[in-house]
Motif scaffolding. Sequence first.
Motif, PDB file in Angstrom:
ATOM      1  N   SER A   2     -21.143 -48.497 102.867  1.00 33.38           N
ATOM      2  CA  SER A   2     -21.601 -49.310 101.744  1.00 33.38           C
ATOM      3  C   SER A   2     -23.121 -49.214 101.617  1.00 33.38           C
ATOM      4  CB  SER A   2     -21.155 -50.761 101.935  1.00 33.38           C
ATOM      5  OG  SER A   2     -21.461 -51.205 103.231  1.00 33.38           O
ATOM      6  N   GLN A   3     -23.591 -49.646 100.490  1.00 38.74           N
ATOM      7  CA  GLN A   3     -25.017 -49.593 100.155  1.00 38.74           C
ATOM      8  C   GLN A   3     -25.860 -50.319 101.206  1.00 38.74           C
ATOM      9  OE1 GLN A   3     -26.766 -48.372  97.276  1.00 38.74           O
ATOM     10  NE2 GLN A   3     -28.596 -49.051  98.338  1.00 38.74           N
ATOM     11  N   LEU A   4     -26.977 -49.717 101.554  1.00 36.32           N
ATOM     12  CA  LEU A   4     -27.925 -50.335 102.470  1.00 36.32           C
ATOM     13  C   LEU A   4     -28.826 -51.260 101.662  1.00 36.32           C
ATOM     14  CD1 LEU A   4     -28.778 -50.224 105.475  1.00 36.32           C
ATOM     15  CD2 LEU A   4     -30.445 -48.492 104.819  1.00 36.32           C
ATOM     16  N   THR A   5     -28.878 -52.525 102.057  1.00 40.44           N
ATOM     17  CA  THR A   5     -29.741 -53.491 101.384  1.00 40.44           C
ATOM     18  C   THR A   5     -30.925 -53.786 102.293  1.00 40.44           C
ATOM     19  OG1 THR A   5     -27.811 -54.460 100.295  1.00 40.44           O
ATOM     20  CG2 THR A   5     -29.825 -55.758 100.281  1.00 40.44           C
ATOM     21  N   PHE A   6     -32.101 -53.725 101.719  1.00 42.67           N
ATOM     22  CA  PHE A   6     -33.359 -53.881 102.433  1.00 42.67           C
ATOM     23  C   PHE A   6     -34.075 -55.105 101.864  1.00 42.67           C
ATOM     24  CE2 PHE A   6     -37.894 -51.982 102.444  1.00 42.67           C
ATOM     25  CZ  PHE A   6     -38.206 -52.522 103.676  1.00 42.67           C
ATOM     26  N   PHE A   7     -34.016 -56.219 102.607  1.00 43.33           N
ATOM     27  CA  PHE A   7     -34.721 -57.433 102.193  1.00 43.33           C
ATOM     28  C   PHE A   7     -36.147 -57.332 102.722  1.00 43.33           C
ATOM     29  CE2 PHE A   7     -30.288 -58.815 102.250  1.00 43.33           C
ATOM     30  CZ  PHE A   7     -30.186 -59.450 101.020  1.00 43.33           C
ATOM     31  N   THR A   8     -37.106 -57.378 101.818  1.00 44.41           N
ATOM     32  CA  THR A   8     -38.483 -57.089 102.184  1.00 44.41           C
ATOM     33  C   THR A   8     -39.468 -58.051 101.539  1.00 44.41           C
ATOM     34  OG1 THR A   8     -40.147 -55.328 102.163  1.00 44.41           O
ATOM     35  CG2 THR A   8     -38.676 -55.434 100.263  1.00 44.41           C
ATOM     36  N   TYR A   9     -40.682 -58.008 102.034  1.00 45.54           N
ATOM     37  CA  TYR A   9     -41.796 -58.724 101.438  1.00 45.54           C
ATOM     38  C   TYR A   9     -42.971 -57.755 101.484  1.00 45.54           C
ATOM     39  CZ  TYR A   9     -45.368 -62.206 100.560  1.00 45.54           C
ATOM     40  OH  TYR A   9     -46.409 -62.903 100.014  1.00 45.54           O
ATOM     41  N   PRO A  10     -43.532 -57.367 100.323  1.00 41.69           N
ATOM     42  CA  PRO A  10     -44.516 -56.288 100.270  1.00 41.69           C
ATOM     43  C   PRO A  10     -45.727 -56.428 101.199  1.00 41.69           C
ATOM     44  CG  PRO A  10     -43.766 -56.840  98.077  1.00 41.69           C
ATOM     45  CD  PRO A  10     -43.187 -57.875  99.002  1.00 41.69           C
ATOM     46  N   SER A  11     -46.209 -57.625 101.465  1.00 45.86           N
ATOM     47  CA  SER A  11     -47.400 -57.737 102.303  1.00 45.86           C
ATOM     48  C   SER A  11     -47.072 -57.762 103.796  1.00 45.86           C
ATOM     49  CB  SER A  11     -48.215 -58.978 101.918  1.00 45.86           C
ATOM     50  OG  SER A  11     -47.522 -60.137 102.295  1.00 45.86           O
ATOM     51  N   CYS A  12     -45.802 -57.641 104.127  1.00 39.76           N
ATOM     52  CA  CYS A  12     -45.357 -57.644 105.533  1.00 39.76           C
ATOM     53  C   CYS A  12     -45.504 -56.226 106.105  1.00 39.76           C
ATOM     54  CB  CYS A  12     -43.907 -58.127 105.565  1.00 39.76           C
ATOM     55  SG  CYS A  12     -42.933 -57.598 106.950  1.00 39.76           S
ATOM     56  N   THR A  13     -46.288 -56.093 107.165  1.00 43.24           N
ATOM     57  CA  THR A  13     -46.541 -54.784 107.780  1.00 43.24           C
ATOM     58  C   THR A  13     -45.254 -54.119 108.248  1.00 43.24           C
ATOM     59  OG1 THR A  13     -48.685 -55.596 108.497  1.00 43.24           O
ATOM     60  CG2 THR A  13     -47.895 -53.611 109.566  1.00 43.24           C
ATOM     61  N   GLU A  30     -31.154 -50.342  98.552  1.00 39.26           N
ATOM     62  CA  GLU A  30     -31.460 -51.276  97.472  1.00 39.26           C
ATOM     63  C   GLU A  30     -32.512 -52.223  98.041  1.00 39.26           C
ATOM     64  OE1 GLU A  30     -29.698 -55.225  95.265  1.00 39.26           O
ATOM     65  OE2 GLU A  30     -28.391 -54.099  96.600  1.00 39.26           O
ATOM     66  N   GLU A  31     -33.665 -52.251  97.396  1.00 41.92           N
ATOM     67  CA  GLU A  31     -34.757 -53.100  97.876  1.00 41.92           C
ATOM     68  C   GLU A  31     -34.700 -54.453  97.190  1.00 41.92           C
ATOM     69  OE1 GLU A  31     -39.594 -52.843  98.434  1.00 41.92           O
ATOM     70  OE2 GLU A  31     -38.512 -51.136  97.646  1.00 41.92           O
ATOM     71  N   ARG A  32     -34.740 -55.507  97.992  1.00 41.64           N
ATOM     72  CA  ARG A  32     -34.728 -56.869  97.448  1.00 41.64           C
ATOM     73  C   ARG A  32     -35.939 -57.630  97.970  1.00 41.64           C
ATOM     74  NH1 ARG A  32     -29.235 -59.179  97.320  1.00 41.64           N
ATOM     75  NH2 ARG A  32     -30.307 -61.137  96.989  1.00 41.64           N
ATOM     76  N   HIS A  33     -36.754 -58.135  97.070  1.00 43.60           N
ATOM     77  CA  HIS A  33     -37.922 -58.939  97.427  1.00 43.60           C
ATOM     78  C   HIS A  33     -37.403 -60.286  97.931  1.00 43.60           C
ATOM     79  CE1 HIS A  33     -41.559 -61.294  97.044  1.00 43.60           C
ATOM     80  NE2 HIS A  33     -42.258 -60.213  96.693  1.00 43.60           N
ATOM     81  N   LEU A  34     -37.656 -60.573  99.195  1.00 40.07           N
ATOM     82  CA  LEU A  34     -37.069 -61.766  99.823  1.00 40.07           C
ATOM     83  C   LEU A  34     -37.406 -63.064  99.102  1.00 40.07           C
ATOM     84  CD1 LEU A  34     -37.218 -61.731 103.717  1.00 40.07           C
ATOM     85  CD2 LEU A  34     -35.326 -62.394 102.257  1.00 40.07           C
ATOM     86  N   PHE A  35     -38.603 -63.155  98.530  1.00 38.68           N
ATOM     87  CA  PHE A  35     -39.007 -64.428  97.924  1.00 38.68           C
ATOM     88  C   PHE A  35     -38.636 -64.523  96.449  1.00 38.68           C
ATOM     89  CE2 PHE A  35     -42.662 -64.181 101.199  1.00 38.68           C
ATOM     90  CZ  PHE A  35     -41.755 -64.375 102.219  1.00 38.68           C
TER      91      PHE A  35
END
Length: 117
Positions: A2-13, A30-35
């Motif tokens: 299944s699709q890989l989902t990546f929960f991220t926050y851009p300023s997080c190193t 699939e990139e998801r902005h956590l906030f």
Amino acid sequence: MSQLTFFTYPSCTSCRKTKKWLTAHSIDFEERHLFRETPSSRELLKILSLTTSGLDELLATRSQTYKKLEQNLEELSLSEVVQMVIKEPKLLRRPILTNGDKIVIGYNPDAFKNIAK
């Protein structure tokens, strides 16, 4: 797979390093902005079900947001904690990568290899 989902926050190193690793290894995600696109309660419960140590693995206990909490999370029900995380996604450790069957929390290239198969 299944699709890989990546929960991220851009300023997080760690998130930036993870994205760079995934891209360098030509892994679709699939990139998801956590906030901005906070996981739903159903998604959070699914993520929790994939952890080995539950909330301890998922919560950013060293974050200022966590330290400022007025209540002891151990006194809350699971649904109350999930609702709190939805309201305050900074409580989550990041990045979170999941394919629906496995989960990786934080920057861990060895684990990325296993989840991206």
